[in-house]
Design a protein around this motif. Structure first.
Motif, PDB file in Angstrom:
ATOM      1  N   ARG A 195       0.813  -1.218   0.000  1.00 46.33           N
ATOM      2  CA  ARG A 195       0.000   0.000   0.000  1.00 46.33           C
ATOM      3  C   ARG A 195       0.848   1.271   0.000  1.00 46.33           C
ATOM      4  NH1 ARG A 195      -5.252  -0.683   3.818  1.00 46.33           N
ATOM      5  NH2 ARG A 195      -6.109  -2.503   2.774  1.00 46.33           N
ATOM      6  N   CYS A 196       2.122   1.136   0.292  1.00 46.06           N
ATOM      7  CA  CYS A 196       3.020   2.291   0.392  1.00 46.06           C
ATOM      8  C   CYS A 196       3.336   2.846  -0.999  1.00 46.06           C
ATOM      9  CB  CYS A 196       4.304   1.878   1.101  1.00 46.06           C
ATOM     10  SG  CYS A 196       5.494   3.228   1.282  1.00 46.06           S
ATOM     11  N   VAL A 197       3.115   4.130  -1.167  1.00 46.28           N
ATOM     12  CA  VAL A 197       3.366   4.785  -2.457  1.00 46.28           C
ATOM     13  C   VAL A 197       4.841   4.677  -2.820  1.00 46.28           C
ATOM     14  CG1 VAL A 197       3.323   7.004  -3.668  1.00 46.28           C
ATOM     15  CG2 VAL A 197       1.413   6.337  -2.213  1.00 46.28           C
ATOM     16  N   ARG A 198       5.722   4.804  -1.840  1.00 52.24           N
ATOM     17  CA  ARG A 198       7.163   4.696  -2.112  1.00 52.24           C
ATOM     18  C   ARG A 198       7.536   3.290  -2.568  1.00 52.24           C
ATOM     19  NH1 ARG A 198      10.239   9.091  -0.450  1.00 52.24           N
ATOM     20  NH2 ARG A 198      12.089   7.831  -0.745  1.00 52.24           N
ATOM     21  N   PHE A 199       6.853   2.278  -2.068  1.00 49.66           N
ATOM     22  CA  PHE A 199       7.111   0.904  -2.475  1.00 49.66           C
ATOM     23  C   PHE A 199       6.561   0.653  -3.876  1.00 49.66           C
ATOM     24  CE2 PHE A 199       5.710  -3.523  -2.861  1.00 49.66           C
ATOM     25  CZ  PHE A 199       6.879  -4.199  -2.583  1.00 49.66           C
ATOM     26  N   ARG A 200       5.352   1.141  -4.110  1.00 46.64           N
ATOM     27  CA  ARG A 200       4.693   0.894  -5.392  1.00 46.64           C
ATOM     28  C   ARG A 200       5.296   1.704  -6.527  1.00 46.64           C
ATOM     29  NH1 ARG A 200      -1.274   1.797  -4.820  1.00 46.64           N
ATOM     30  NH2 ARG A 200      -1.356   0.692  -6.779  1.00 46.64           N
ATOM     31  N   PHE A 201       5.740   2.891  -6.230  1.00 43.90           N
ATOM     32  CA  PHE A 201       6.323   3.790  -7.233  1.00 43.90           C
ATOM     33  C   PHE A 201       7.699   4.192  -6.728  1.00 43.90           C
ATOM     34  CE2 PHE A 201       1.708   4.312  -7.212  1.00 43.90           C
ATOM     35  CZ  PHE A 201       1.416   3.885  -8.497  1.00 43.90           C
ATOM     36  N   ARG A 202       8.685   3.446  -7.109  1.00 47.68           N
ATOM     37  CA  ARG A 202      10.043   3.543  -6.570  1.00 47.68           C
ATOM     38  C   ARG A 202      10.582   4.964  -6.444  1.00 47.68           C
ATOM     39  NH1 ARG A 202      14.424  -0.599  -6.953  1.00 47.68           N
ATOM     40  NH2 ARG A 202      16.181   0.489  -6.067  1.00 47.68           N
ATOM     41  N   TYR A 203      10.256   5.844  -7.358  1.00 47.75           N
ATOM     42  CA  TYR A 203      10.820   7.191  -7.317  1.00 47.75           C
ATOM     43  C   TYR A 203       9.858   8.219  -6.732  1.00 47.75           C
ATOM     44  CZ  TYR A 203      14.461   4.984  -9.943  1.00 47.75           C
ATOM     45  OH  TYR A 203      15.466   4.131 -10.319  1.00 47.75           O
ATOM     46  N   SER A 204       8.847   7.739  -6.044  1.00 48.69           N
ATOM     47  CA  SER A 204       7.920   8.650  -5.381  1.00 48.69           C
ATOM     48  C   SER A 204       8.656   9.411  -4.289  1.00 48.69           C
ATOM     49  CB  SER A 204       6.760   7.870  -4.757  1.00 48.69           C
ATOM     50  OG  SER A 204       6.019   8.711  -3.926  1.00 48.69           O
ATOM     51  N   GLU A 205       8.272  10.648  -4.108  1.00 50.82           N
ATOM     52  CA  GLU A 205       8.868  11.459  -3.049  1.00 50.82           C
ATOM     53  C   GLU A 205       7.943  11.586  -1.852  1.00 50.82           C
ATOM     54  OE1 GLU A 205      10.511  15.114  -4.430  1.00 50.82           O
ATOM     55  OE2 GLU A 205      11.467  14.161  -6.144  1.00 50.82           O
ATOM     56  N   CYS A 206       6.923  10.740  -1.774  1.00 50.20           N
ATOM     57  CA  CYS A 206       6.005  10.793  -0.638  1.00 50.20           C
ATOM     58  C   CYS A 206       6.794  10.610   0.655  1.00 50.20           C
ATOM     59  CB  CYS A 206       4.933   9.710  -0.746  1.00 50.20           C
ATOM     60  SG  CYS A 206       3.767   9.759   0.638  1.00 50.20           S
ATOM     61  N   ALA A 207       6.535  11.474   1.604  1.00 53.16           N
ATOM     62  CA  ALA A 207       7.198  11.395   2.908  1.00 53.16           C
ATOM     63  C   ALA A 207       6.226  11.797   4.020  1.00 53.16           C
ATOM     64  CB  ALA A 207       8.432  12.278   2.912  1.00 53.16           C
ATOM     65  N   ARG A 208       4.927  11.653   3.781  1.00 58.59           N
ATOM     66  CA  ARG A 208       3.920  12.073   4.764  1.00 58.59           C
ATOM     67  C   ARG A 208       4.162  11.448   6.135  1.00 58.59           C
ATOM     68  NH1 ARG A 208      -0.515  14.686   2.906  1.00 58.59           N
ATOM     69  NH2 ARG A 208      -0.821  14.689   0.675  1.00 58.59           N
ATOM     70  N   CYS A 209       4.410  10.145   6.156  1.00 54.13           N
ATOM     71  CA  CYS A 209       4.590   9.467   7.443  1.00 54.13           C
ATOM     72  C   CYS A 209       5.831   9.986   8.159  1.00 54.13           C
ATOM     73  CB  CYS A 209       4.640   7.959   7.259  1.00 54.13           C
ATOM     74  SG  CYS A 209       5.936   7.367   6.161  1.00 54.13           S
ATOM     75  N   GLY A 210       6.912  10.136   7.432  1.00 59.54           N
ATOM     76  CA  GLY A 210       8.147  10.641   8.026  1.00 59.54           C
ATOM     77  C   GLY A 210       8.020  12.078   8.497  1.00 59.54           C
ATOM     78  N   ASP A 211       7.319  12.884   7.720  1.00 57.89           N
ATOM     79  CA  ASP A 211       7.105  14.283   8.113  1.00 57.89           C
ATOM     80  C   ASP A 211       6.240  14.381   9.368  1.00 57.89           C
ATOM     81  OD1 ASP A 211       8.588  15.053   5.915  1.00 57.89           O
ATOM     82  OD2 ASP A 211       6.835  15.609   4.703  1.00 57.89           O
TER      83      ASP A 211
END
Length: 184
Positions: free
Chosen positions: A12-28
């Motif tokens: 379900r993780c956008v970063r996992f599904r789309f390797r070059y995604s810059e999603c960082a919502r959880c980390g932020d």
């Protein structure tokens, strides 16, 4: 209060599904620096994680889940009541549901209850200034409450119930007898 480290559902993780995604919502959202974004998704440092649930509340794809009362079960319980209250665990206040941080409450659940006409009270937000989760908890809560208001406006329905913060935190702090039971 101790909960397990959030469970990662990589598919379900956008970063996992789309390797070059810059999603960082959880980390932020994590006030403890426990989440490291990687090309393969994210990694959680269990030693730094304080189990506040802010990462799970920030993730729009539900790639993270925290232990505690299941969201669906909480909503089922809530719709059988005339009013429903949530309290943050560190504040010591009691409520129908006690969560690790009010900022971890997701907008969809809050909107669901408001749309069903169930007034929701949030208890313990005055504790945020002293909380180990710092300013991230109130910031996430504000984002979710803004999202509820956007949903209310988009629905053009004025029959939604209010979501309020406890006035003066008049709820009594929990005693051992009123603390929620933990699941094994």
């Amino acid at each position: 209060m101790s909960f397990a480290t959030p469970e990662i559902r990589a598919t379900r993780c956008v970063r996992f599904r789309f390797r070059y995604s810059e999603c960082a919502r959880c980390g932020d959202a994590c006030p403890h620096g426990a989440i490291e974004p990687t090309d393969e998704g994210i990694r959680i440092d269990a030693a730094r994680c304080q189990n506040c649930g802010l990462c799970a509340g920030a993730c729009r794809t539900e790639a993270l889940s925290v232990a505690g009362p299941a969201r669906v079960e909480t909503l089922k319980r809530a719709i059988r009541q005339e009013r429903f209250a949530f309290a943050c665990a560190p504040s010591g206040f009691g409520a129908d549901a006690v969560v690790p941080c009010l900022g971890a409450l997701d907008a969809a659940s809050l909107a669901y209850l408001a749309k069903r006409g169930i007034p929701v009270e949030l208890r313990g937000s005055a504790h945020c200034a002293q909380c180990a989760h710092g300013s991230k908890g109130p910031a996430q809560l504000a984002i979710h409450l803004d999202a509820v208001e956007a949903l209310r406006a988009a629905a053009m329905d004025e029959n939604w119930s209010a979501i309020t913060r406890a006035a003066g935190e008049e709820s009594r702090p929990r005693t051992r007898a009123t603390q929620p039971a933990r699941r094994p």
